[in-house]
Design an enzyme around this catalytic site. Structure first.
Site, PDB file in Angstrom:
ATOM      1  CG  ASP A 180      -0.159  -0.047   2.502  1.00 29.35           C
ATOM      2  OD1 ASP A 180       0.891  -0.728   2.521  1.00 29.35           O
ATOM      3  OD2 ASP A 180      -0.580   0.564   3.493  1.00 29.35           O
ATOM      4  CD  GLU A 181      -0.853   4.864   3.199  1.00 31.73           C
ATOM      5  OE1 GLU A 181      -1.650   5.799   3.329  1.00 31.73           O
ATOM      6  OE2 GLU A 181      -0.137   4.443   4.124  1.00 31.73           O
ATOM      7  CB  VAL A 182       3.930   2.842  -3.725  1.00 32.19           C
ATOM      8  CG1 VAL A 182       5.130   3.311  -4.541  1.00 32.19           C
ATOM      9  CG2 VAL A 182       4.146   1.425  -3.222  1.00 32.19           C
TER      10      VAL A 182
END
Lengths: 599, 683
Positions: free
Chosen positions: B463-465
């Site tokens: 997630d959340e790259v």
């Protein structure tokens, strides 16, 4: 001479090995090998982050911040064994001397908790603590002087001398508390003390309190004592003990055993008179008064049900009325019957015990919040009696009745105190919550300002505080939007106030400053029992403690590292304070700061 | 006497009074003409001095003395009630709720304790509520623990072994409940006691509280039968259904639990545990004479996530959590083992990760620790699913590559200004173009799979790259493609780590990436953490992904504590109450058709730990995670408005919370104790 010490200390520290820490001009502690860009570091090197924090920044690791004038902390340290410390206390009375000996005992116990591994040091520095107190009195009230001066001088020849000077023993105990904030465990063994210190300090407000509700949930004594420990560590001085409420009556009233019998949750969930007296002693030794609140006329149910059975008539009316919404603010319902003389007799017996349990100078909180006039108005018996006594059934009439209730109790309180403490001539003021009755437009008609202190629970910018002050009333501030620690868990859609919010709560800004006695953070315990007690209170109550002690202008950004250290100190002392930031951010100062914040 | 100063006088509430009396006597003595009176005064003075001496030693006797002085004799010592307060009340069942009424000892009717009334009044008190059938007899019986025996009927050796462990744990819990004799415990209930329970936990045998009494039963036999499946490895295909029946014949109680697998049987034991209570009136364990339960979960994946990177949590705390999960029939412990803040896991192959990434030497988990947790969890019917979040949420611990000649394993580690390169400090993202990074991941997967056992579901994070972080280092025009490639590479590495078999369900967090179709829907399952009303919920299902719901607006248990940073908004206030957790039924609100409903594997509550450490863990999780347990196991229909909760649910969750506390889990209180003691009065 000083240089020699510093060199010696640096040598000792270097011998200890490991990465050294540096303190920057913007008070950031960083390991030597991970210097931050843009930070200007001082030359002093420290053996650990905690060591660095002791003197990094104007206030080092002292919480709440000293108010000065004049504060200086050296970057050098004395390495010592707490058991080797010598003490000499001087006070004009035996009682004060005794007190200081107890203070010393508590102080050493707290120091021992700072030791990282082993407290013993083979060649401990010689430290002598000289504590002098001017007054022999042990009176603790709003007029007590809690100021102190703390000076630490280290010379190579004479070792280290710690001078503590205070007006009263309570100031002296605060000085010892500060002294414990100038100590941290060494990475090897033993402790480190800031070697040269000058601090003078006095609180801004004489009432720095915490309200604890033990009626919605019972709190075992051991948890109350730990709460007192936390307060002592934060230099808070009033435990407002909301000991009874409609939900339960855990307090033993020896003259009226029915209160506890009918009102306690179980026999294990009670406070005996003896336990309360011991608790008060425990609190006093930590510089804390316990002000007992006997809430009334509202918030009364459990413990008050037995009147009809024993021929005393209805003591409390509207008991267990369903639906509860109409005659009371929260279940279970109940409001004392102001037209029943037996109510006043029972209350007098309760107040007598409160007076007997407390110190001679101590007063009482008489509650007085959230009275529902509609409850009284729904009782035929009350209506009849009122009409027969020449009242009508208007709101004004009921307000009058309500005020009459408090004034009658005040008379009883005065009478009790005259007989218990004839040597205290001045009648003592009592505390009431803000309510319909304390409406500034009419309060003077109901409650004389010399006798009633008002605890307000409105927003700090609400005009109530200002108006009451202008009228000359003394107030204690407990605004619900900042200082109700129970908020935010689903009750009535309230929001949680994190430590920054608690810290940033403004005190009333007004010329009649001396009328603001101080404030209290409140823990109502609808959804808090002993399991969550400590993490609800701590470390947030500590944020309020600094507000009340120093009323600082600094924003929370600048004090956050000192606050984190304070929280860790609570943990070291066995208090399960809530976590406030990821551990990474505590260990790596500044890395989690807002990059665009301008200091 | 005159030397008594105000300080010590204060310690005794009657001190001043005594001093005054002393003064009066002294005054009188000076005028005394009668020798007798003088003697009396001397005597009383001597007594007084002795008393003062005694009391300065801290003796408690003086108190009684001084109290006797100033109180009429009719006043009894409050610590010795004529009858204990709780005996002053009895309970009667009225309209399915227990009413507290006063009780007078002389009465012929037996006093009914709160717990016994609750267990025999209204709904069957099982949490989560059985889905098919639950019946209990009105008649109850009492017993003591030593008559409880186990008989297993299964052809599968592994199942037998696991069942025995689960049964031991069941007995241990009962022993603990029995030990909590509230009436007999002193006023100071607290940690001292709770620690003594745990130290006594491995004691063999039964009742330690008081003398042994036999109760109404001569024997209690628990007969567990598992025929069909010999599986003790977790998979979403596990059959968790069970049937439980108890019957009594001439003082012999027979409990029969029938299930198709170990997992179902274990749930049966957990239900049985909730059919047993400890009565403080006769200090015996009680249960029903007859009962029948038929039960199966509505959702297969019932998870709870704990983040051990923002703060470290001890094995003890993790095990306690899993114990609670077992009671709530939650079955997946999603262990968010690492993040950018810290790397507490000591890898056998790459110990450098923890050396550089753990907060301290003691704040670490070894491979053996993970195995220990997984074994413990299995006993409680819980699978441990470890997550090494990647490629984002990885930084500290990954900084030693260049030193070892392996190049940068991660980039942007602790980079400033952090708000450019990550959502929360500190920053850090794995290097997608370094083969060593993938190799390390593969080894980590290998170790963790070995420690936690065969599985059909594994979590890859994902997630959340922050593409701006990578953009500083790589010239790729399609950075999102780089991210996708990373996930596919991670999948390939997982397959290698799992002996060439890719687990059937590869979980990733919902993100910008899962909004594209680059991850094959046949293999990837998306854990949706966004808002429950977001479009992505529909899109993911339309795109054919299996989903696990962890909606931030209902099932994030860390929300509501404000922003921990000095600036910026609080991420997800307000606090989610247990009612919020319970009421959340996204599959209903979204009106899913049968096919899409099948793609919903279940749900998971998440506890991120920026503002939680070991001290608050229990009360953040419980009883709210329990509310999730019932939502996912029973999924009861709910026609009430958002804020209204059926009174029956209140009563059951209140008892469930009590059971958690009895097991040493510091669950948050639901409402004032008064409301627990007087069911229905506060609703």
């Amino acid at each position: 001479m000083k240089w020699l010490i510093i060199i010696w200390i640096l040598l000792v520290l270097n011998a200890a090995g490991g990465t050294k820490w540096l303190c920057s001009r913007s008070t950031v502690c960083t390991p030597e090998n991970r210097k931050l860009q843009g930070e200007k570091y001082r030359v002093a090197r420290f053996e650990s982050q905690r060591d660095c924090r002791l003197s990094c920044g104007k206030y080092g690791a002292v919480w709440p911040m000293p108010t000065g004038p004049g504060i200086s902390l050296s970057h050098s340290r004395v390495h010592f064994d707490p058991q080797e410390m010598q003490f000499s206390v001087e006070a004009p009375s035996e009682a004060a001397t005794q007190f200081l000996h107890e203070t010393r005992r508590l102080f050493v116990a707290n120091l021992l908790r700072e030791c990282a591994r082993d407290c013993t040091v083979a060649s401990s520095a010689r430290i002598v603590v000289l504590a002098t107190v001017i007054s022999g009195s042990l009176v603790l009230d709003w007029r007590t002087h809690e100021n102190y001066k703390l000076a630490i001088n280290s010379t190579l020849g004479n070792g280290t001398v710690v001078h503590i000077q205070a007006t009263t023993v309570y100031g002296a105990r605060h000085a010892f508390e500060t002294l414990s904030n100038l100590v941290t465990g060494s990475v090897t063994r033993g402790l480190l003390l800031v070697s040269n210190v000058l601090i003078s300090d006095r609180p801004c407000y004489p009432h720095r309190g915490l309200l604890l509700d033990t009626a919605r949930h019972f709190m075992p004594l051991q948890h109350v004592r730990r709460t007192l420990d936390g307060m002592a560590a934060s230099k808070m001085n009033v435990l407002h003990w909301h000991v009874v409420d409609a939900h339960s009556f855990p307090l033993e009233i020896t003259r009226v055993p029915q209160m506890q019998l009918y009102g306690a949750y179980s026999s294990a969930q009670t406070y005996s008179r003896k336990q309360v007296v011991e608790l008060m002693k425990y609190a006093r030794l930590r510089g804390i008064r316990i002000i007992v609140e006997i809430d009334g006329p509202s918030h009364t149910n459990s413990g008050w049900q037995w009147g009809p059975d024993e021929g005393l008539g209805e003591l409390s009316v509207c008991l267990q009325r369903s639906p509860w919404e109409s005659p009371c603010a929260s279940p279970p319902c109940g409001q004392l019957n102001p037209m029943n003389d037996n109510v006043y007799a029972v209350l007098k017996a309760i107040f007598r015990q409160v007076a007997e349990m407390g110190a001679p100078e101590e007063t009482v909180h008489m509650g007085g919040d959230e009275v529902q006039l509609s409850c009284w108005n729904s009782s035929m018996q009350i209506q009849e009696k009122m009409l027969s006594q020449g009242y009508n059934l208007s709101e004004k009439s009921f307000l009058h009745l309500w005020a009459q209730f408090h004034r009658r109790n005040l008379l009883a309180w005065d009478e009790i105190n005259r007989s218990e403490h004839p040597d205290i001539p001045e009648p003592k003021p009592v505390i009431l919550w803000s309510s319909l009755l304390t409406n500034p437009d009419t309060i003077e008609r109901h409650l004389p300002k010399e006798r009633f202190i008002i605890q307000t629970w409105v927003d700090p910018h609400d005009s109530l505080n200002r108006k009451l002050l202008e009228l000359g009333y003394r107030i204690i501030v407990s605004n619900a939007n900042f200082w109700y620690l129970d908020h935010g868990f689903g009750h009535a859609k309230t929001m949680y106030h994190n430590w920054r919010t608690v810290y940033e709560a403004d005190m009333p800004d007004i010329s009649e400053a001396q009328l603001v006695l101080g404030g209290e953070v409140c823990l109502w315990t609808e959804s808090v029992d002993q399991n969550t007690l400590e993490s609800r209170i701590w470390p947030r109550a500590g944020a309020a403690a600094e507000r009340l002690w120093a009323n600082p202008v600094e924003s929370t950004v600048l004090i956050e590292r000192r606050f984190y250290r304070y929280r860790e100190r609570l943990l070291d002392r066995g208090i399960q304070a809530e976590a406030v930031a990821p551990r990474f951010c505590v260990l790596n100062e500044k890395l989690c700061d807002d990059p665009y914040f301008v200091y | 006497m005159m030397m008594m100063d105000s300080f010590w006088r204060f310690w005794s509430f009657s001190g001043p009074l005594r001093t005054r009396q002393g003064l009066r006597y002294l005054f009188k003595m000076s005028l005394a003409v009668s020798l007798r009176r003088a003697l009396l005064v001397l005597l009383s003075g001597a007594i007084f001095i002795l008393t003062v001496l005694y009391w300065n030693q801290g003796g408690g006797k003086t108190q009684a003395y001084s109290e006797a002085l100033e109180r009429p004799h009719s006043h009894k010592d409050g610590t010795a009630f004529p009858i204990p307060v709780e005996k002053f009340w009895t309970y009667k069942c009225e309209n399915d709720r227990c009413m507290r009424v006063s009780y007078h000892a002389g009465k012929t009717a037996k006093r009914v304790s709160f717990i016994t009334c609750s267990m025999t009044c209204g709904y069957v008190n099982i949490w989560p509520a059985p889905t098919i059938k639950s019946l209990v007899s009105a008649q109850t019986t009492s017993f003591s623990l030593e008559i409880v025996q186990l008989e297993m009927d299964t052809p599968h050796r592994e199942v037998r072994k696991q069942l025995q462990l689960s049964f031991d744990s069941f007995l241990k819990d009962l022993r603990q409940i029995q030990r909590l004799d509230y009436a007999a415990s002193p006023a100071e209930m607290g940690e001292s006691e709770s620690s003594s329970w745990s130290s006594n936990n491995d004691m063999v045998g039964a009742a330690t509280s008081g003398q042994r009494r036999s109760g109404g039963l001569e024997s209690l036999l628990v007969k567990i039968s598992v025929q069909k499946s010999g599986d003790v490895d977790f998979s979403l295909d596990n059959d968790e259904s069970y049937q439980l029946s108890t019957m009594t014949e001439s003082h012999r109680l027979l409990v029969e639990i029938k299930a198709n697998s170990f997992f179902g049987a274990r749930h049966g034991l957990s239900t049985l545990q909730q059919l047993i209570w400890f009565d403080d009136e006769d200090h015996m364990l009680h249960t029903y004479v007859n009962s029948k339960v038929k039960d199966a979960p509505k959702f297969r994946y019932r998870g709870l996530m704990l983040d051990t990177s923002r703060h470290f949590f001890s094995l003890e705390a993790i095990k306690r959590t899993i114990m609670g999960m077992g009671l709530a029939k939650l079955n997946r412990f999603h262990w968010h083992l690492t993040d950018a803040q810290s790397f507490p896991y000591i890898s056998r192959n790459y110990p450098e990760l923890a050396e550089h990434g753990a907060y301290s030497e003691s704040e670490t988990y070894t491979e053996q620790d993970v195995r220990e947790v997984a074994d413990f969890a299995r006993i409680h019917g819980v699978q441990v699913i470890p997550e090494i979040d990647a490629p984002a949420h990885a930084g500290n611990g990954w900084d030693w590559g260049p030193k070892r000649g392996m190049g940068e394993l991660a980039v942007c580690i602790n980079q400033q200004p952090w708000s450019f390169y990550c959502g929360e400090p500190p920053c850090g993202q794995l290097n997608p173009k370094n083969n060593h990074t993938y190799l390390i991941l593969q080894r980590l997967y290998e170790e963790l799979l070995l420690a936690t056992g065969p599985t059909d579901l594994f979590h890859l994070g994902g997630d959340e790259v922050n593409l701006d972080c990578w953009a500083q280092y790589f010239n790729d025009t399609d950075l999102r493609g780089l991210w996708c490639d990373f996930m596919l590479q991670a999948m390939a590495r997982l397959k290698m780590a799992n002996n060439g078999v890719s687990p059937k369900y590869l979980a990733v967090w919902s993100s910008a990436l899962t909004n594209t179709k680059c991850l094959p829907n046949s293999q990837f399952t998306v854990q949706v953490w966004g808002g429950s009303t977001w479009q992505e919920n529909y899109d993911l299902l339309d795109n054919g992904y299996n989903v696990i719901f962890s909606h931030v607006d209902a099932w994030y248990l860390d929300c509501g504590f404000g922003s921990w940073r000095s600036t910026g908004e609080a991420a997800c206030s307000p606090y989610r109450t247990w009612q919020n957790v319970y009421k959340h039924r996204p599959w209903e609100r979204m009106r899913l058709d049968k096919k899409r409903r099948k793609q919903v594997l279940g749900g998971e509550a998440c506890l991120w730990t920026e503002q939680v450490d070991e001290n608050q863990l229990d009360n953040r999780l419980w009883p709210r995670a329990g509310a999730l347990g019932e939502r996912l196991w029973s999924d009861p229909s709910d026609d009430h408005d958002l804020d209204i909760m059926a009174p029956e649910v209140f009563r059951r969750i209140s008892l469930f919370r009590t059971r958690l506390v009895e097991l040493g889990i510091k669950a948050e209180a639901l409402f004032p104790k008064y409301c627990a003691q007087n069911p229905g009065e506060c609703i």
